[in-house]
Design an enzyme around this catalytic site. Sequence first.
Site, PDB file in Angstrom:
ATOM      1  N   ASN A  32       0.854  -1.191   0.000  1.00 46.28           N
ATOM      2  CA  ASN A  32       0.000   0.000   0.000  1.00 46.28           C
ATOM      3  C   ASN A  32       0.893   1.246   0.000  1.00 46.28           C
ATOM      4  O   ASN A  32       0.824   2.102   0.877  1.00 46.28           O
ATOM      5  CB  ASN A  32      -0.962   0.006   1.207  1.00 46.28           C
ATOM      6  CG  ASN A  32      -2.065   1.037   1.024  1.00 46.28           C
ATOM      7  OD1 ASN A  32      -2.293   1.878   1.879  1.00 46.28           O
ATOM      8  ND2 ASN A  32      -2.721   1.018  -0.114  1.00 46.28           N
ATOM      9  N   HIS A  34       3.104   4.596  -0.671  1.00 45.47           N
ATOM     10  CA  HIS A  34       2.870   6.027  -0.872  1.00 45.47           C
ATOM     11  C   HIS A  34       4.220   6.693  -1.124  1.00 45.47           C
ATOM     12  O   HIS A  34       5.258   5.995  -1.223  1.00 45.47           O
ATOM     13  CB  HIS A  34       2.148   6.630   0.340  1.00 45.47           C
ATOM     14  CG  HIS A  34       2.756   6.258   1.660  1.00 45.47           C
ATOM     15  ND1 HIS A  34       4.008   6.663   2.044  1.00 45.47           N
ATOM     16  CD2 HIS A  34       2.296   5.475   2.666  1.00 45.47           C
ATOM     17  CE1 HIS A  34       4.275   6.185   3.234  1.00 45.47           C
ATOM     18  NE2 HIS A  34       3.261   5.444   3.641  1.00 45.47           N
ATOM     19  N   HIS A  37       7.292   5.582   0.854  1.00 45.70           N
ATOM     20  CA  HIS A  37       7.974   4.357   0.396  1.00 45.70           C
ATOM     21  C   HIS A  37       8.810   4.647  -0.852  1.00 45.70           C
ATOM     22  O   HIS A  37       9.907   4.116  -1.011  1.00 45.70           O
ATOM     23  CB  HIS A  37       6.951   3.267   0.054  1.00 45.70           C
ATOM     24  CG  HIS A  37       6.130   2.803   1.214  1.00 45.70           C
ATOM     25  ND1 HIS A  37       4.806   3.113   1.360  1.00 45.70           N
ATOM     26  CD2 HIS A  37       6.465   2.038   2.277  1.00 45.70           C
ATOM     27  CE1 HIS A  37       4.345   2.554   2.464  1.00 45.70           C
ATOM     28  NE2 HIS A  37       5.326   1.901   3.042  1.00 45.70           N
ATOM     29  N   GLY A 149      12.061   3.783   7.152  1.00 46.94           N
ATOM     30  CA  GLY A 149      11.606   5.156   7.386  1.00 46.94           C
ATOM     31  C   GLY A 149      11.814   5.587   8.835  1.00 46.94           C
ATOM     32  O   GLY A 149      11.650   4.793   9.759  1.00 46.94           O
ATOM     33  N   GLN A 150      12.147   6.870   9.000  1.00 49.98           N
ATOM     34  CA  GLN A 150      12.323   7.412  10.355  1.00 49.98           C
ATOM     35  C   GLN A 150      10.983   7.661  11.043  1.00 49.98           C
ATOM     36  O   GLN A 150      10.937   7.928  12.226  1.00 49.98           O
ATOM     37  CB  GLN A 150      13.125   8.716  10.311  1.00 49.98           C
ATOM     38  CG  GLN A 150      14.596   8.481   9.999  1.00 49.98           C
ATOM     39  CD  GLN A 150      15.367   9.761   9.729  1.00 49.98           C
ATOM     40  OE1 GLN A 150      14.814  10.857   9.780  1.00 49.98           O
ATOM     41  NE2 GLN A 150      16.634   9.625   9.413  1.00 49.98           N
ATOM     42  N   ASP A 152       8.846   5.475  11.692  1.00 51.00           N
ATOM     43  CA  ASP A 152       8.809   4.381  12.671  1.00 51.00           C
ATOM     44  C   ASP A 152      10.135   4.422  13.438  1.00 51.00           C
ATOM     45  O   ASP A 152      10.998   3.551  13.256  1.00 51.00           O
ATOM     46  CB  ASP A 152       8.616   3.050  11.952  1.00 51.00           C
ATOM     47  CG  ASP A 152       7.269   2.989  11.255  1.00 51.00           C
ATOM     48  OD1 ASP A 152       6.261   2.838  11.941  1.00 51.00           O
ATOM     49  OD2 ASP A 152       7.225   3.121  10.019  1.00 51.00           O
ATOM     50  N   SER A 187       1.344   7.656   5.811  1.00 45.87           N
ATOM     51  CA  SER A 187       1.242   6.310   6.374  1.00 45.87           C
ATOM     52  C   SER A 187       0.143   5.575   5.641  1.00 45.87           C
ATOM     53  O   SER A 187      -0.872   6.182   5.268  1.00 45.87           O
ATOM     54  CB  SER A 187       0.879   6.409   7.868  1.00 45.87           C
ATOM     55  OG  SER A 187       0.368   5.170   8.318  1.00 45.87           O
TER      56      SER A 187
HETATM   57  O1  PAF Z   1       7.643  -0.844   8.552  1.00 44.41           O
HETATM   58  C1  PAF Z   1       7.086  -1.805   7.982  1.00 44.41           C
HETATM   59  O2  PAF Z   1       6.398  -1.659   6.981  1.00 44.41           O
HETATM   60  C2  PAF Z   1       7.249  -3.201   8.566  1.00 44.41           C
HETATM   61  O3  PAF Z   1       7.286  -3.171   9.959  1.00 44.41           O
HETATM   62  C3  PAF Z   1       8.459  -3.959   7.998  1.00 44.41           C
HETATM   63  C4  PAF Z   1       9.769  -3.279   8.358  1.00 44.41           C
HETATM   64  C5  PAF Z   1       8.324  -4.071   6.492  1.00 44.41           C
HETATM   65  C6  PAF Z   1       8.510  -5.376   8.572  1.00 44.41           C
HETATM   66  O4  PAF Z   1       7.361  -6.098   8.273  1.00 44.41           O
END
Ligand code: PAF
Length: 286
Positions: A32, A34, A37, A149-150, A152, A187
Amino acid sequence: MNTVKTVRELRAAVARARREGKQIGLVPTMGNLHSGHAALVTTAAQQADFVVASIFVNPLQFGANEDLDTYPRTLAADQEKLLQAGCHLLFAPTVEEMYPHGMAGLTRVTAAQLSNELCGSRRPGHFDGVTTVVSKLFNMVQPDLAIFGQKDYQQLAVIRAMVHDLNMPVQIIGEPTVRADDGLALSSRNGYLSQEQRAIAPELYRHLKEMSKAINAGERDFAELTARHRAQIEEAGFRTDYLEIRHGQTLLPAQATDRDLVVLVAAFLGTTRLIDNVHLNLDGGH
Ligand code: PAF
């Protein structure tokens, strides 16, 4: 860009790239996709010659009452975005391919202690699910570098700790958060928000920025600053999971003398849980 669904095909394609002397970059995702990513893939393409992205909604990192079943799965649109961003190979396995013997008796990677704090204390087992799947992906691809990504922030810290503690030969790169024009961190879960909730959502980042501004200006009563903004966030319509000022590297509660700080928030709008953070280095570094 090729899409492969099995570990065998993945390994064969990566081996070909290696034989050509290419450096391999990995971008693990749950799909999904965006612009956030896309930025991960763009950075990977700048730093490596051959970019592998993975799309796998990892059941191991979802709690019993979380959104595993409803998490958006949009493979065709994702493939297009990955291609545009410069990805060379997509690995999109099934759950059976990733966990052929199920998940019950599986060998797992226990995440570092810092995983029990913040999101980890609200989502028990979540980070063990992340470290387990990420180490499986690292073993499958054996990348030179991997990008996360920062947004997370804690996930990134947990993955850095895993790589350090387990001597994994992969460079971890943190990619700055990509935001909508009104400041909301992009997100996949933003898609769950109603129009009304979407209008309120940027308030989170606004509060994080105000708090960092206050800290930059010398505010050191972190408890008071946090309590005040938490109350305002709740007044705006959120249910706050946590709002905390932590040390930027260890994620331990911040001390007044700390120079490397991060303000982190997790808050619900209805049933949608949003997270965001602002990292501050008072000595001017990154
Ligand atoms: O951040 C995410 O999308 C997920 O936690 C990851 C790092 C792909 C692990 O499943």
